[in-house]
Design a protein around this motif. Structure first.
Motif, mmCIF file in Angstrom:
data_model
loop_
_atom_site.group_PDB
_atom_site.id
_atom_site.type_symbol
_atom_site.label_atom_id
_atom_site.label_comp_id
_atom_site.label_asym_id
_atom_site.label_seq_id
_atom_site.Cartn_x
_atom_site.Cartn_y
_atom_site.Cartn_z
ATOM 1 N N VAL A 130 0.891 -1.191 0.034
ATOM 2 C CA VAL A 130 -0.067 -0.005 -0.081
ATOM 3 C C VAL A 130 0.916 1.243 -0.057
ATOM 4 C CG1 VAL A 130 -1.799 1.277 1.358
ATOM 5 C CG2 VAL A 130 -1.988 -1.167 1.089
ATOM 6 N N ASP A 131 0.783 1.950 -1.020
ATOM 7 C CA ASP A 131 1.494 3.326 -1.074
ATOM 8 C C ASP A 131 0.688 4.365 -0.345
ATOM 9 O OD1 ASP A 131 3.133 1.796 -2.598
ATOM 10 O OD2 ASP A 131 2.940 3.211 -4.363
ATOM 11 N N ASP A 132 1.229 4.924 0.811
ATOM 12 C CA ASP A 132 0.869 5.728 1.537
ATOM 13 C C ASP A 132 1.400 7.017 1.615
ATOM 14 O OD1 ASP A 132 -0.298 7.310 3.926
ATOM 15 O OD2 ASP A 132 -0.505 5.710 5.173
ATOM 16 N N PHE A 133 0.694 8.013 1.072
ATOM 17 C CA PHE A 133 1.577 9.236 0.799
ATOM 18 C C PHE A 133 0.560 10.567 0.935
ATOM 19 C CE2 PHE A 133 0.260 7.763 -3.511
ATOM 20 C CZ PHE A 133 -0.087 8.725 -3.863
ATOM 21 N N ASP A 134 1.333 11.818 0.988
ATOM 22 C CA ASP A 134 0.788 12.999 1.076
ATOM 23 C C ASP A 134 1.351 13.833 -0.082
ATOM 24 O OD1 ASP A 134 -0.933 12.559 3.443
ATOM 25 O OD2 ASP A 134 0.791 12.962 4.607
ATOM 26 N N VAL A 135 0.662 14.398 -1.032
ATOM 27 C CA VAL A 135 1.127 15.075 -1.995
ATOM 28 C C VAL A 135 0.056 16.401 -2.268
ATOM 29 C CG1 VAL A 135 -0.219 13.685 -3.665
ATOM 30 C CG2 VAL A 135 1.711 15.072 -4.258
ATOM 31 N N ASN A 136 0.845 17.598 -2.365
ATOM 32 C CA ASN A 136 0.067 18.837 -2.549
ATOM 33 C C ASN A 136 -1.149 18.820 -1.631
ATOM 34 O OD1 ASN A 136 1.687 19.831 -4.596
ATOM 35 N ND2 ASN A 136 0.740 18.398 -6.013
ATOM 36 N N GLY A 137 -1.008 18.654 -0.297
ATOM 37 C CA GLY A 137 -2.154 18.723 0.614
ATOM 38 C C GLY A 137 -3.215 17.565 0.568
ATOM 39 N N HIS A 138 -3.034 16.402 -0.298
ATOM 40 C CA HIS A 138 -4.024 15.298 -0.472
ATOM 41 C C HIS A 138 -3.257 14.273 0.301
ATOM 42 C CE1 HIS A 138 -6.734 17.293 -2.801
ATOM 43 N NE2 HIS A 138 -5.558 18.237 -3.540
ATOM 44 N N HIS A 139 -4.048 13.317 0.993
ATOM 45 C CA HIS A 139 -3.673 12.013 1.275
ATOM 46 C C HIS A 139 -4.293 11.023 0.532
ATOM 47 C CE1 HIS A 139 -2.381 9.162 4.586
ATOM 48 N NE2 HIS A 139 -3.389 8.640 4.072
ATOM 49 N N VAL A 140 -3.161 9.859 0.189
ATOM 50 C CA VAL A 140 -3.799 8.966 -0.717
ATOM 51 C C VAL A 140 -3.101 7.518 -0.009
ATOM 52 C CG1 VAL A 140 -3.457 7.881 -3.107
ATOM 53 C CG2 VAL A 140 -3.517 10.514 -2.795
ATOM 54 N N GLU A 141 -3.895 6.623 0.018
ATOM 55 C CA GLU A 141 -3.375 5.132 0.321
ATOM 56 C C GLU A 141 -3.953 4.288 -0.922
ATOM 57 O OE1 GLU A 141 -4.205 3.624 4.171
ATOM 58 O OE2 GLU A 141 -4.350 5.761 5.085
ATOM 59 N N LEU A 142 -2.846 3.904 -1.466
ATOM 60 C CA LEU A 142 -3.379 3.011 -2.891
ATOM 61 C C LEU A 142 -2.561 1.813 -2.868
ATOM 62 C CD1 LEU A 142 -4.238 3.774 -5.880
ATOM 63 C CD2 LEU A 142 -1.726 4.093 -6.354
ATOM 64 N N PRO A 143 -3.547 0.578 -3.022
ATOM 65 C CA PRO A 143 -3.096 -0.648 -2.978
ATOM 66 C C PRO A 143 -2.309 -0.833 -4.370
ATOM 67 C CG PRO A 143 -5.423 -0.655 -2.475
ATOM 68 C CD PRO A 143 -4.884 0.868 -3.022
ATOM 69 N N VAL A 144 -1.141 -1.402 -4.447
ATOM 70 C CA VAL A 144 -0.306 -1.847 -5.419
ATOM 71 C C VAL A 144 0.313 -2.967 -5.592
ATOM 72 C CG1 VAL A 144 1.642 -0.758 -6.854
ATOM 73 C CG2 VAL A 144 0.293 0.840 -5.306
ATOM 74 N N VAL A 145 0.469 -3.543 -6.859
ATOM 75 C CA VAL A 145 1.225 -4.833 -6.805
ATOM 76 C C VAL A 145 2.326 -4.168 -7.904
ATOM 77 C CG1 VAL A 145 1.592 -7.173 -7.820
ATOM 78 C CG2 VAL A 145 -0.737 -6.610 -6.468
ATOM 79 N N GLY A 146 3.676 -4.561 -7.217
ATOM 80 C CA GLY A 146 4.960 -4.297 -8.319
ATOM 81 C C GLY A 146 5.523 -5.605 -8.641
ATOM 82 N N ILE A 147 6.136 -5.762 -9.611
ATOM 83 C CA ILE A 147 7.018 -7.037 -10.101
ATOM 84 C C ILE A 147 8.199 -6.199 -10.652
ATOM 85 C CG2 ILE A 147 6.914 -8.971 -11.586
ATOM 86 C CD1 ILE A 147 4.013 -8.753 -11.800
ATOM 87 N N LEU A 148 9.207 -6.585 -10.118
ATOM 88 C CA LEU A 148 10.466 -6.332 -10.513
ATOM 89 C C LEU A 148 11.539 -7.379 -10.809
ATOM 90 C CD1 LEU A 148 9.535 -4.348 -8.104
ATOM 91 C CD2 LEU A 148 11.921 -3.817 -7.595
ATOM 92 N N ARG A 149 11.942 -7.120 -11.904
ATOM 93 C CA ARG A 149 13.328 -8.043 -12.441
ATOM 94 C C ARG A 149 14.464 -7.211 -12.003
ATOM 95 N NH1 ARG A 149 11.889 -11.745 -16.265
ATOM 96 N NH2 ARG A 149 9.862 -11.452 -17.304
#
Length: 130
Positions: free
Chosen positions: A79-98
């Motif tokens: 979960v990417d939990d971040f604050d940007v320009n006064g907005h709070h976001v909690e975004l579920p993410v799946v990342g795949i790295l090589r």
């Protein structure tokens, strides 16, 4: 360095907002692909995207829920939990790295709901709703 250690180092660099380190952890010919957009190829292009994405970023925490290696790729549920320009976001993410043998990321795929992210950031949606 094994794949999981390299992925953990990347997550740590994001959480510290150390953009120079984040960029340095990509191979010169790496590909960054948020799958709902066109892929970005090359460290320079990836750096430009990261700098643009993080403009106005006040805080970020990539909270890892699960991480493992399958067929040589690192799968990260988070979960990417971040604050940007006064907005709070909690975004579920799946990342795949090589990860290459040198410990650098050669490919990073991201799967998330872009409309939810845009809404959370207070930005207009990508698509019109008729």
């Amino acid at each position: 360095m094994n794949e999981l250690d390299a992925a953990r180092e990347m997550i740590d660099a994001w959480n510290r907002m150390d953009w120079d380190r984040v960029v340095a952890l990509f191979a010169e010919d790496a590909v960054l692909h948020s799958v709902m957009q066109d892929p970005i190829a090359g460290r320079g292009a990836i750096e430009a995207r990261i700098r643009a994405l993080t403009a106005g970023l006040e805080r970020i925490e990539l909270r890892v829920k699960a991480m493992g290696v399958i067929d040589g790729r690192v799968f990260i549920e988070r979960v990417d939990d971040f604050d940007v320009n006064g907005h709070h976001v909690e975004l579920p993410v799946v990342g795949i790295l090589r990860i290459g043998p040198d410990g650098l990321v050669t490919e990073w795929l991201e799967y998330y709901d872009r409309a939810s992210m845009m809404r959370g950031m207070g930005l207009p949606a990508d698509f019109s709703h008729s």
